[in-house]
Design a protein around this motif. Structure first.
Motif, PDB file in Angstrom:
ATOM      1  N   THR A  23     -61.993 -34.706  34.332  1.00  0.00           N
ATOM      2  CA  THR A  23     -62.577 -34.624  32.995  1.00  0.00           C
ATOM      3  C   THR A  23     -63.540 -33.444  32.886  1.00  0.00           C
ATOM      4  N   ASP A  24     -64.266 -33.132  33.944  1.00  0.00           N
ATOM      5  CA  ASP A  24     -65.161 -31.977  33.905  1.00  0.00           C
ATOM      6  C   ASP A  24     -64.361 -30.688  33.733  1.00  0.00           C
ATOM      7  N   ARG A  25     -63.217 -30.615  34.387  1.00  0.00           N
ATOM      8  CA  ARG A  25     -62.396 -29.408  34.260  1.00  0.00           C
ATOM      9  C   ARG A  25     -61.751 -29.323  32.878  1.00  0.00           C
ATOM     10  N   LEU A  26     -61.417 -30.475  32.292  1.00  0.00           N
ATOM     11  CA  LEU A  26     -60.932 -30.470  30.914  1.00  0.00           C
ATOM     12  C   LEU A  26     -62.009 -29.949  29.967  1.00  0.00           C
ATOM     13  N   LEU A  27     -63.248 -30.351  30.199  1.00  0.00           N
ATOM     14  CA  LEU A  27     -64.342 -29.912  29.340  1.00  0.00           C
ATOM     15  C   LEU A  27     -64.608 -28.417  29.493  1.00  0.00           C
ATOM     16  N   GLU A  28     -64.265 -27.866  30.624  1.00  0.00           N
ATOM     17  CA  GLU A  28     -64.372 -26.415  30.774  1.00  0.00           C
ATOM     18  C   GLU A  28     -63.340 -25.708  29.898  1.00  0.00           C
ATOM     19  N   VAL A  29     -62.173 -26.352  29.737  1.00  0.00           N
ATOM     20  CA  VAL A  29     -61.142 -25.800  28.862  1.00  0.00           C
ATOM     21  C   VAL A  29     -61.529 -25.979  27.394  1.00  0.00           C
ATOM     22  N   ASP A  30     -62.045 -27.171  27.052  1.00  0.00           N
ATOM     23  CA  ASP A  30     -62.445 -27.476  25.684  1.00  0.00           C
ATOM     24  C   ASP A  30     -63.729 -28.302  25.716  1.00  0.00           C
ATOM     25  N   PRO A  31     -64.889 -27.657  25.595  1.00  0.00           N
ATOM     26  CA  PRO A  31     -66.170 -28.378  25.667  1.00  0.00           C
ATOM     27  C   PRO A  31     -66.379 -29.387  24.545  1.00  0.00           C
TER      28      PRO A  31
ATOM     29  N   LYS B 145     -45.734 -37.601  49.790  1.00  0.00           N
ATOM     30  CA  LYS B 145     -46.706 -37.709  48.705  1.00  0.00           C
ATOM     31  C   LYS B 145     -47.543 -36.436  48.587  1.00  0.00           C
ATOM     32  N   CYS B 146     -47.824 -36.051  47.334  1.00  0.00           N
ATOM     33  CA  CYS B 146     -48.738 -34.949  47.054  1.00  0.00           C
ATOM     34  C   CYS B 146     -49.327 -35.186  45.672  1.00  0.00           C
ATOM     35  N   ASP B 147     -50.539 -34.704  45.449  1.00  0.00           N
ATOM     36  CA  ASP B 147     -51.208 -35.009  44.185  1.00  0.00           C
ATOM     37  C   ASP B 147     -51.706 -33.770  43.445  1.00  0.00           C
ATOM     38  N   SER B 148     -51.210 -32.612  43.802  1.00  0.00           N
ATOM     39  CA  SER B 148     -51.557 -31.387  43.087  1.00  0.00           C
ATOM     40  C   SER B 148     -50.389 -30.423  43.179  1.00  0.00           C
ATOM     41  N   PHE B 149     -50.355 -29.457  42.275  1.00  0.00           N
ATOM     42  CA  PHE B 149     -49.268 -28.479  42.327  1.00  0.00           C
ATOM     43  C   PHE B 149     -49.310 -27.719  43.647  1.00  0.00           C
ATOM     44  N   GLN B 150     -50.500 -27.319  44.069  1.00  0.00           N
ATOM     45  CA  GLN B 150     -50.613 -26.548  45.310  1.00  0.00           C
ATOM     46  C   GLN B 150     -50.105 -27.342  46.496  1.00  0.00           C
ATOM     47  N   ALA B 151     -50.505 -28.622  46.601  1.00  0.00           N
ATOM     48  CA  ALA B 151     -50.077 -29.444  47.732  1.00  0.00           C
ATOM     49  C   ALA B 151     -48.563 -29.654  47.714  1.00  0.00           C
ATOM     50  N   CYS B 152     -48.007 -29.885  46.533  1.00  0.00           N
ATOM     51  CA  CYS B 152     -46.561 -30.079  46.429  1.00  0.00           C
ATOM     52  C   CYS B 152     -45.812 -28.785  46.728  1.00  0.00           C
ATOM     53  N   LEU B 153     -46.344 -27.656  46.262  1.00  0.00           N
ATOM     54  CA  LEU B 153     -45.708 -26.370  46.520  1.00  0.00           C
ATOM     55  C   LEU B 153     -45.675 -26.068  48.015  1.00  0.00           C
ATOM     56  N   ASP B 154     -46.745 -26.435  48.699  1.00  0.00           N
ATOM     57  CA  ASP B 154     -46.790 -26.229  50.148  1.00  0.00           C
ATOM     58  C   ASP B 154     -45.685 -27.019  50.842  1.00  0.00           C
TER      59      ASP B 154
ATOM     60  N   ASP C 276     -53.898 -24.264  36.800  1.00  0.00           N
ATOM     61  CA  ASP C 276     -53.788 -24.688  38.196  1.00  0.00           C
ATOM     62  C   ASP C 276     -52.516 -24.151  38.845  1.00  0.00           C
ATOM     63  N   ILE C 277     -51.424 -24.155  38.094  1.00  0.00           N
ATOM     64  CA  ILE C 277     -50.166 -23.625  38.626  1.00  0.00           C
ATOM     65  C   ILE C 277     -50.308 -22.142  38.941  1.00  0.00           C
ATOM     66  N   ASN C 278     -50.869 -21.418  38.013  1.00  0.00           N
ATOM     67  CA  ASN C 278     -50.992 -19.967  38.206  1.00  0.00           C
ATOM     68  C   ASN C 278     -52.011 -19.618  39.276  1.00  0.00           C
ATOM     69  N   ALA C 279     -53.031 -20.470  39.450  1.00  0.00           N
ATOM     70  CA  ALA C 279     -53.995 -20.242  40.532  1.00  0.00           C
ATOM     71  C   ALA C 279     -53.338 -20.406  41.891  1.00  0.00           C
ATOM     72  N   ALA C 280     -52.239 -21.194  41.939  1.00  0.00           N
ATOM     73  CA  ALA C 280     -51.494 -21.413  43.186  1.00  0.00           C
ATOM     74  C   ALA C 280     -50.388 -20.380  43.370  1.00  0.00           C
ATOM     75  N   GLY C 281     -50.331 -19.384  42.498  1.00  0.00           N
ATOM     76  CA  GLY C 281     -49.311 -18.342  42.616  1.00  0.00           C
ATOM     77  C   GLY C 281     -48.198 -18.454  41.612  1.00  0.00           C
ATOM     78  N   GLY C 282     -48.279 -19.465  40.721  1.00  0.00           N
ATOM     79  CA  GLY C 282     -47.264 -19.628  39.689  1.00  0.00           C
ATOM     80  C   GLY C 282     -46.035 -20.367  40.185  1.00  0.00           C
ATOM     81  N   ALA C 283     -45.013 -20.378  39.368  1.00  0.00           N
ATOM     82  CA  ALA C 283     -43.727 -20.989  39.720  1.00  0.00           C
ATOM     83  C   ALA C 283     -42.679 -19.893  39.788  1.00  0.00           C
ATOM     84  N   LEU C 284     -41.787 -20.001  40.744  1.00  0.00           N
ATOM     85  CA  LEU C 284     -40.704 -19.020  40.920  1.00  0.00           C
ATOM     86  C   LEU C 284     -41.259 -17.609  41.137  1.00  0.00           C
ATOM     87  N   GLY C 285     -42.446 -17.551  41.757  1.00  0.00           N
ATOM     88  CA  GLY C 285     -43.032 -16.259  42.102  1.00  0.00           C
ATOM     89  C   GLY C 285     -43.684 -15.527  40.961  1.00  0.00           C
TER      90      GLY C 285
END
Length: 445
Positions: free
Chosen positions: A86-94, A140-149, A253-262
């Protein structure tokens, strides 16, 4: 309107039943317990219930008199969101007031990107076969970065998201879901301290098909372009801000991990409006012309039904974070429609259990006349009957949300004089609730 019988088993876990009992009031619960006249002389307090279309702080803004919504309870697909999210959502839209469907929207974007990465292509007609498997089986994974790994290490993923374990069925929807049991306080705002969480459904009904073999690790391809079809205007506009914030945060979050398909995921935003306008049709036309591979939305089931054929017929994936009509379970969508929101059959079970746990013996239902309203009303009625009420104990009335007033429908509730009234609607719910208050059968205390 509901046209087919939903043929899956639906069960509330024992833990959920405990939570429901704890949240229920019985005859001793002055904040929303059993309807009825304890003294035999005093006017009884009718218990009022809402659902995901109106159980938000935006509803309270329509009331100035303290206590106008006090004790009103309801259900919405909701998991206990951590402060980090929720804190990160508020950073997107306070300016966010609510977080309804923010997690479901976030997860819809993440699952879409993971499916494209696993398939090694941004072609939705290919990566659609990977979507269900991303949510079931595997590691199991709970984030895009963890799943991408995991994908890049040659493994198979099982994404457990912000909105829950997901665990999609073959129809591309959650087999089980978390629901929040919400309650308004004297200040006409949701009392967060009163919120309980229950689980409806059964993860055992999730797909056993984990999808095709993954593409080689680190697969690259054309950029994944995701459009949004979310309510910036119309009768669900209060859901727009958290859903938009969820989509933007997921892309970040996806783009911070390098995006999808490079490559970075591209986001093209659009307004869905509501079912009374052609806003969604115009937006979909624009999104398709811009070359999107997937569209996140719509929130309204009625809106989605007006555009699903255009989206899936164009070979584009549609992924709704908030559609709940059970029509989509068996809709002929070319395998291109998915949703992170649970079908109404699950919410209806949680809602009916809440009503019964509160000791209500007669129930009136006021539902807007669209696929969301009629489907949820019918499923709620069926669950109330299964719980022991007779059909004579329940009166269900549909209304036109564009009507000039709802006096006739309110009068039907006055004449029935039930222990509980369920209002299944959107922004027009405030006028209905005010009408109920004016007649002395609303939530006002």
């Amino acid at each position: 309107m509901r046209t087919r019988t939903y043929a899956r088993s639906i069960a509330v876990t024992s833990a959920a039943l405990v939570a429901l009992t704890a949240c229920g009031g019985g005859s001793d619960d002055s904040g929303g317990g059993s309807g009825g006249d304890a003294s035999g002389d005093a006017e009884k307090q009718v218990n009022i219930y809402g659902t995901d279309g109106n159980m938000g702080n935006a509803l309270g803004e329509d009331f100035t008199e303290q206590g106008s919504l006090a004790g009103m309870k309801g259900t919405t697909p909701l998991t206990e969101l951590g402060s980090d999210f929720t804190d990160r959502l508020l950073e997107v839209d306070p300016a966010l007031q609510d977080y309804n469907y923010a997690g479901e929207t976030y997860d819809a974007v993440i699952v879409t990107a993971l499916a494209a990465q696993a398939a090694g292509t941004n072609d939705a007609n290919v990566f659609k076969a990977y979507v269900n498997g991303i949510t079931a089986g595997g590691e199991k994974c709970d984030s895009f970065q963890a799943c991408l790994d995991i994908i890049n290490a040659g493994g198979n993923v099982d994404y457990d998201g912000i909105s829950g374990p997901l665990a999609f069925t073959d129809a591309g929807e959650p087999a089980a879901a978390s629901f929040g049991l919400l309650q308004f306080g004297d200040d006409n705002a949701l009392d967060n301290d009163a919120t309980e969480f229950v689980i409806a459904g059964d993860e055992a009904n999730a797909t056993s098909d984990e999808g095709p073999a993954y593409a080689p690790a680190g697969a690259t391809g054309g950029p994944l372009v995701i459009g949004t079809l979310l309510p910036l205007t119309g009768n669900l506009a209060f859901l727009g801000p958290p859903e938009v914030a969820g989509a933007k945060l997921a892309v970040n979050d996806i783009n911070a991990a390098g995006g999808a398909l490079g490559a970075p995921v591209q986001l093209v935003e659009g307004d869905s409006g509501d079912a009374s306008t052609d806003t969604a049709t115009q937006t979909v036309d624009r999104l398709l012309q811009s070359g999107v591979n997937a569209i996140i939305g719509a929130a309204s089931s009625g809106v989605s039904l007006t555009v699903i054929d255009a989206i899936t017929g164009a070979g584009v994936l549609q992924f709704s974070p908030a559609n709940t009509s059970d029509q989509f379970t068996t809709y002929n969508d070319n395998g291109l429609y998915f949703r992170t929101a649970p079908p109404d059959t699950l919410q209806a079970r949680a809602l009916a259990d809440l009503i019964i746990a509160d000791g209500n013996n007669t129930v009136g239902i006021l539902a807007l006349n669209d696929p969301y309203g009629t489907g949820l009303a019918e499923n709620t009625l069926n669950n109330l009957v299964s719980a022991g009420l007779s059909e004579d104990d329940i009166v269900s009335v549909t209304y036109d949300p564009q009507a000039a007033n709802f006096d006739a429908e309110v009068q039907q509730m006055v004449d029935f004089n039930p222990d509980a009234i369920v209002v299944i609607g959107f922004e027009e719910s405030s006028r209905i609730l005010q009408g109920l208050n004016d007649q002395g059968i609303g939530p006002q205390r």
